[in-house]
Enzyme design. Structure first.
Site, PDB file in Angstrom:
ATOM      1  N   THR A 108      94.168  38.280  51.390  1.00 52.10           N
ATOM      2  CA  THR A 108      94.587  37.910  49.913  1.00 52.10           C
ATOM      3  C   THR A 108      94.269  39.169  48.969  1.00 52.10           C
ATOM      4  O   THR A 108      92.917  39.376  48.809  1.00 52.10           O
ATOM      5  CB  THR A 108      94.163  36.781  49.457  1.00 52.10           C
ATOM      6  OG1 THR A 108      94.543  35.690  50.188  1.00 52.10           O
ATOM      7  CG2 THR A 108      94.816  36.352  48.021  1.00 52.10           C
ATOM      8  N   CYS A 118      65.111  59.871  49.823  1.00 50.58           N
ATOM      9  CA  CYS A 118      63.899  59.313  49.808  1.00 50.58           C
ATOM     10  C   CYS A 118      64.189  57.680  49.268  1.00 50.58           C
ATOM     11  O   CYS A 118      63.587  56.857  49.700  1.00 50.58           O
ATOM     12  CB  CYS A 118      63.085  59.629  48.906  1.00 50.58           C
ATOM     13  SG  CYS A 118      62.438  61.440  49.408  1.00 50.58           S
TER      14      CYS A 118
END
Ligand code: PLP
Length: 417
Positions: free
Chosen positions: A260, A348
């Site tokens: 949908t 990181c």
């Protein structure tokens, strides 16, 4: 809702990301952009009064369907496509997945070779890795020190088995714009049946993007990079391109992408595309000036710096600079304390110590790649923001370098070493 209230709401999203005390300077527009007030206004009725399912035949459904088709028109217009060549998705990641998985699945009988580049977004790279596990052979083309692909490398990599080439239009980290049109010509000269996909998530709405000028068969887009909502995107599929569906289920999107439709999101995307098209040239010129002021300002005042990405063939809003002897993460934290939101070239924060694959691909050594900063401008940034960065950044870098053993070692070295 009243227009002023809407504008205020969008303004709040823009400026009060934190506690509202510190002025926020948002310079991470390549990561995402705030929803524009005009976009929000266009979307809101589709959550409540106009909530219909576009597949139903009564008035609510027809209303939703009309909005869906209007948005498709706007998105198509932004990239010079035909309306029926636009298929809405849940974003750039799904569009990339669909392009790659759908194209190889529909063409596997012709061959099992795919060509891509080493600097693609993970949505393409990790999909390619997955395809490798399924038995496809993937060629990852290198780039030069500015992040550019050599067109001849593409030609040389094509074999009788090649079914798909996927090369991004512009890189999300370093901003380098690839010669997509030249690559398309080479591919089609060698074999017109090879499908050519480009990830235009960072370019559509920012620089001129026209599927016919580019010569691509498939093109990925995302709404949240152009002041639309997150979780909505589109895949352009040139008429006649063989591609299998990625999502199966209902008959939505001409039976090619089931589920949908996210009407409110798609309406937001359509509005954002319409506005981006109107303002693109003006923003391009304005942002290029700001970008160059920021880039030159940093490179001219802070020593031991290096511009990443091509000096001219680059996105108008992208600045990516490496600062020797320090970590990008610590620059980010210090900028954040000054209210500046930016991005670094290392992963990181995502738990990995590896620097960005893009910075490594342009030949940066690990330690320099780790000290990289990406600042990406948007329509809400001004000269004042650029000057604020230029005011605070030199002392941040200097402070971090004073704490860096690498910098101390560097100073102790004789000058000619
Ligand atoms: N491709 C590129 C080049 C991107 O920059 C991004 C997002 O940063 C994506 C794909 C993924 O798009 P989305 O966030 O809509 O899934």
């Amino acid at each position: 809702m009243h227009k002023q209230q809407l504008a205020n709401m969008a303004g709040l999203i823009r400026t009060n990301i934190g506690d509202g005390k510190l002025k926020r300077t948002y310079l991470d527009n390549a990561a995402t952009t705030p929803v524009r007030s005009e976009v929000l206004e266009a979307m809101l009725p589709y959550f409540t009064q106009k909530f219909g399912n576009a597949s139903t035949i009564y008035s609510y459904g027809r209303e939703a369907k009309e909005a869906l088709e209007e948005s498709r028109k706007n998105v198509a217009q932004l990239i010079g496509a035909n309306t029926e060549e636009i298929f809405f998705t849940s974003g750039g990641t799904e569009s990339d997945n669909w392009a790659l998985r759908g194209a190889v699945s529909a063409n596997v009988k012709k061959g099992k070779h795919v060509i891509t580049s080493s600097v693609e977004h993970h949505a393409v790279l990790y999909t390619c890795r997955d395809l490798e596990k399924q038995g496809f052979k993937i060629t990852y083309l290198p780039v030069d020190k500015d992040g550019l692909i050599n067109v001849k490398d593409v030609a040389d990599a094509i074999t009788d088995e090649t079914i798909l080439v996927s090369i991004m239009h512009a890189n999300n980290e370093i901003g380098t714009i690839q010669p997509i049109n030249e690559i398309a010509k080479i591919i089609k000269q060698k074999n017109p049946e090879i499908i050519f996909h480009t990830d235009a998530v960072q370019t559509a709405g920012k620089i001129p993007v026209n599927v016919n000028n580019l010569g691509v068969d498939l093109l990925s887009m995302s709404a949240h990079k152009i002041y639309g909502p997150k979780g909505v995107g589109a895949l352009y599929i040139r008429k006649g391109t063989r591609i299998a569906p990625f999502m199966t289920g209902g008959a939505q999107e001409s039976s090619r992408r089931a589920g949908t439709e996210n009407i409110a999101g798609i309406v937001g995307f359509g509005k954002a595309a319409e506005l981006a098209e109107c303002e693109q040239q003006e923003q391009y010129e304005r942002l290029t000036l700001l970008r160059d002021r920021l880039m030159q300002g940093i490179l001219n005042t802070i020593p031991y710096t290096r511009l990443n990405g091509h000096p001219t063939l680059r996105l108008p809003h992208n600045v990516n600079i490496s600062f020797e002897f320090i970590e990008g993460e610590s620059i980010l934290l210090n900028l954040d304390m000054k209210g500046i939101c930016a991005s670094s070239g290392s992963a990181c924060t995502s738990g990995s110590l590896d620097p960005s694959h893009v910075l490594l691909a342009i030949g940066l050594p690990h330690e320099i790649a780790h000290g990289s900063l990406r600042l990406t401008l948007g329509r809400e940034n001004s000269e004042e923001d650029v000057d604020y960065v230029l005011e605070v950044l030199p002392s941040i870098i200097n402070k971090l370098r004073q704490m860096s053993p690498l910098f101390a070692k560097r100073k102790e070295q004789p000058k000619n070493v």
